[in-house]
Scaffold this active site. Structure first.
Site, short mmCIF file in Angstrom:
data_model
loop_
_atom_site.label_atom_id
_atom_site.label_comp_id
_atom_site.label_asym_id
_atom_site.label_seq_id
_atom_site.Cartn_x
_atom_site.Cartn_y
_atom_site.Cartn_z
N SER A 91 0.81 -1.22 0.00
CA SER A 91 0.00 0.00 0.00
C SER A 91 0.84 1.28 0.00
O SER A 91 0.29 2.38 0.09
CB SER A 91 -0.94 0.00 1.21
OG SER A 91 -0.22 -0.24 2.38
N THR A 210 -1.68 3.65 4.65
CA THR A 210 -0.66 4.64 4.34
C THR A 210 0.34 4.71 5.47
O THR A 210 -0.04 4.51 6.62
CB THR A 210 -1.38 6.01 4.26
OG1 THR A 210 -2.24 5.97 3.13
CG2 THR A 210 -0.44 7.17 4.16
N THR A 228 1.86 7.03 0.18
CA THR A 228 0.93 5.92 -0.07
C THR A 228 0.80 5.63 -1.56
O THR A 228 1.09 6.50 -2.40
CB THR A 228 -0.47 6.29 0.47
OG1 THR A 228 -1.32 5.16 0.46
CG2 THR A 228 -1.13 7.39 -0.34
N ARG A 238 -7.51 9.20 -9.25
CA ARG A 238 -8.09 9.47 -7.92
C ARG A 238 -6.97 9.89 -6.95
O ARG A 238 -5.91 9.30 -6.88
CB ARG A 238 -8.78 8.20 -7.41
CG ARG A 238 -9.37 8.33 -6.01
CD ARG A 238 -8.43 7.77 -4.95
NE ARG A 238 -9.03 7.78 -3.62
CZ ARG A 238 -8.33 7.58 -2.51
NH1 ARG A 238 -7.04 7.37 -2.55
NH2 ARG A 238 -8.93 7.61 -1.33
N GLY A 240 -6.40 10.76 -2.80
CA GLY A 240 -7.00 10.67 -1.47
C GLY A 240 -6.54 11.80 -0.58
O GLY A 240 -6.21 12.90 -1.05
N ASP A 241 -6.50 11.52 0.70
CA ASP A 241 -6.10 12.52 1.68
C ASP A 241 -4.59 12.67 1.81
O ASP A 241 -4.08 13.73 2.18
CB ASP A 241 -6.67 12.15 3.06
CG ASP A 241 -6.21 10.76 3.50
OD1 ASP A 241 -6.06 9.87 2.61
OD2 ASP A 241 -6.00 10.54 4.69
N THR A 261 -4.83 7.81 8.16
CA THR A 261 -4.84 6.67 7.25
C THR A 261 -6.27 6.18 7.13
O THR A 261 -7.09 6.44 8.02
CB THR A 261 -3.90 5.56 7.75
OG1 THR A 261 -3.92 4.47 6.82
CG2 THR A 261 -4.28 5.05 9.13
N GLY A 262 -6.55 5.46 6.06
CA GLY A 262 -7.91 4.96 5.87
C GLY A 262 -8.54 5.58 4.64
O GLY A 262 -7.84 6.10 3.77
N GLY A 264 -9.54 7.93 2.35
CA GLY A 264 -9.13 9.33 2.27
C GLY A 264 -10.24 10.30 1.99
O GLY A 264 -10.21 11.46 2.43
N1 ASP Z 1 -5.57 7.33 3.04
C1 ASP Z 1 -5.16 6.60 1.87
C2 ASP Z 1 -5.96 7.06 0.69
O1 ASP Z 1 -7.13 7.32 0.81
C3 ASP Z 1 -5.26 5.14 2.02
C4 ASP Z 1 -5.01 4.58 3.40
O2 ASP Z 1 -4.34 5.15 4.21
O3 ASP Z 1 -5.50 3.52 3.70
O4 ASP Z 1 -5.43 7.10 -0.39
#
Ligand code: ASP
Length: 350
Positions: A91, A210, A228, A238, A240-241, A261-262, A264
């Site tokens: 990831s 991430t 990430t 795309r 993300g955050d 993380t997660g 985004g």
């Molecule tokens: N935050 C990351 C994203 O949305 C992915 C992750 O951290 O799981 O790209």
């Protein structure tokens, strides 16, 4: 005619030339919402924290910098490079899972203790996105470069082109194509906490996660980095955050830093990391600030939140740290002179 207001303004300005810090002190004493910057010190106990299990190895390299009185900025860059180079980490960086079209695209950002920032978005074929982000910060008048422009800039800076799609990630993508269903799995880093049985996941590796890292150095300064490959099998383009300052990462050297993380999209909607830092400014502990940021996501979209993971991690200027996630299973790593710990599971809502 003698103009008193003008005189006061002029005197204040002149005095300011000689005693800016004195003026600032007086100003902040009368206005509690302005917090005076904590001066750099030389005897702080360094600490580095980062997201997920892979944070342990990353912290170890960051610690080599911090323990020899190096800067927090060098520490976070060196630290997250470990995760970027690890092909088993699917990831982040090399070996990251590709997007829907089979292309690995990387997002990264870095922020120093002077408020400088650099980010790259959807960068292809360059392993160390974080180093390119740092070059954006230090060598250009800009704060973000995306796609082809980011790649071209990286080449100009001497980075080498590499194919980031490993055989294993390609296999997982081809497997995914059979159903082509976009359904991110919670906590890919911790198989015990996934929301799908690992045997059902192609190659046990079907997700996101991430590395976000925050470090406080011996001089009392704080910096952060976040890198990430983003959500696996995302639409091409795309973002993300993670490369968005304020969402995936934020540092304020008066207060502390936060990273996320997660999923985004939910972090961007709530400007999550900035929110965590601002809550710490209001007096929240790092963990309570992370919890409140998570609660905003849950309160706004309770149904969505049930099925996604978002975790925040925060460090304040005193070296106190904390984290909070929507779902169980968010781990984070802490390293200082006394310990090298993995905290699992961190605190969570569910
Ligand atoms: N935050 C990351 C994203 O949305 C992915 C992750 O951290 O799981 O790209």
């Amino acid at each position: 005619m003698f103009n008193r207001r003008k005189f006061i303004k002029k005197s204040a300005l002149t005095a300011g030339l000689f005693s800016f810090s004195g003026n600032l002190r007086a100003l902040t004493q009368n206005n509690p919402s302005i917090i005076p910057p904590s001066p750099s010190q030389n005897n702080m106990k360094p600490i580095v924290i980062s997201t997920w299990d892979f944070g342990v190895a990353a912290n170890a390299d960051a610690w080599k910098v911090l323990s020899t009185k190096g800067s927090c900025l060098d520490a976070v860059e060196k630290g997250v490079m470990v995760a970027e180079a690890d092909e088993k980490n699917n990831s982040v960086g090399y070996g990251g899972l590709p997007d829907r079209d089979g292309i690995v695209t990387l997002d990264a950002c870095i922020m120093d203790s002077d408020g400088n920032i650099g980010a790259v978005l959807a960068l292809e074929n360059i392993k160390h996105a974080i180093c390119v982000a740092r070059k954006v910060m230090e060598k250009t008048p800009h704060v973000m470069l995306a796609g082809k422009g980011a790649y071209q800039f990286a080449l100009e800076q001497g980075f080498k082109t590499e194919n980031l799609l490993t055989q294993e990630s390609e296999k997982a993508w081809k497997e995914w194509l059979k159903n082509a269903k976009y359904n991110p799995v919670i906590n890919s880093e911790n198989k015990n906490y996934q929301n799908a049985a690992p045997e059902k996941l192609p190659g046990n590796q079907y997700n996101h996660d991430t590395i976000g890292m925050l470090a406080l150095d011996v001089h009392g300064n704080i910096a952060g980095a976040c890198t990430t490959s983003g959500m696996a099998f995302k639409l091409h383009g795309r973002i993300g955050d993670s490369p968005i300052i304020g969402a995936g990462l934020y540092i304020d050297n008066e207060i502390g830093g936060a990273t996320s993380t997660g999923v985004g999209e939910e972090v961007v909607r709530n400007v999550g990391s900035f929110l965590v830092v601002e809550l710490m400014r209001q007096g929240y502990s790092p963990q309570d600030a992370c919890k409140e940021a998570v609660m905003r996501i849950i309160r706004k979209k309770p149904q969505t939140a049930k099925n996604i993971q978002v975790g925040f991690l925060a460090l304040n200027k005193k070296g106190e740290y904390g984290a909070y996630a929507i779902q169980k299973g968010f781990s984070y790593a802490v390293c200082n002179e006394n310990k090298q710990d993995l905290i699992l599971p961190g605190k969570s809502y569910y």
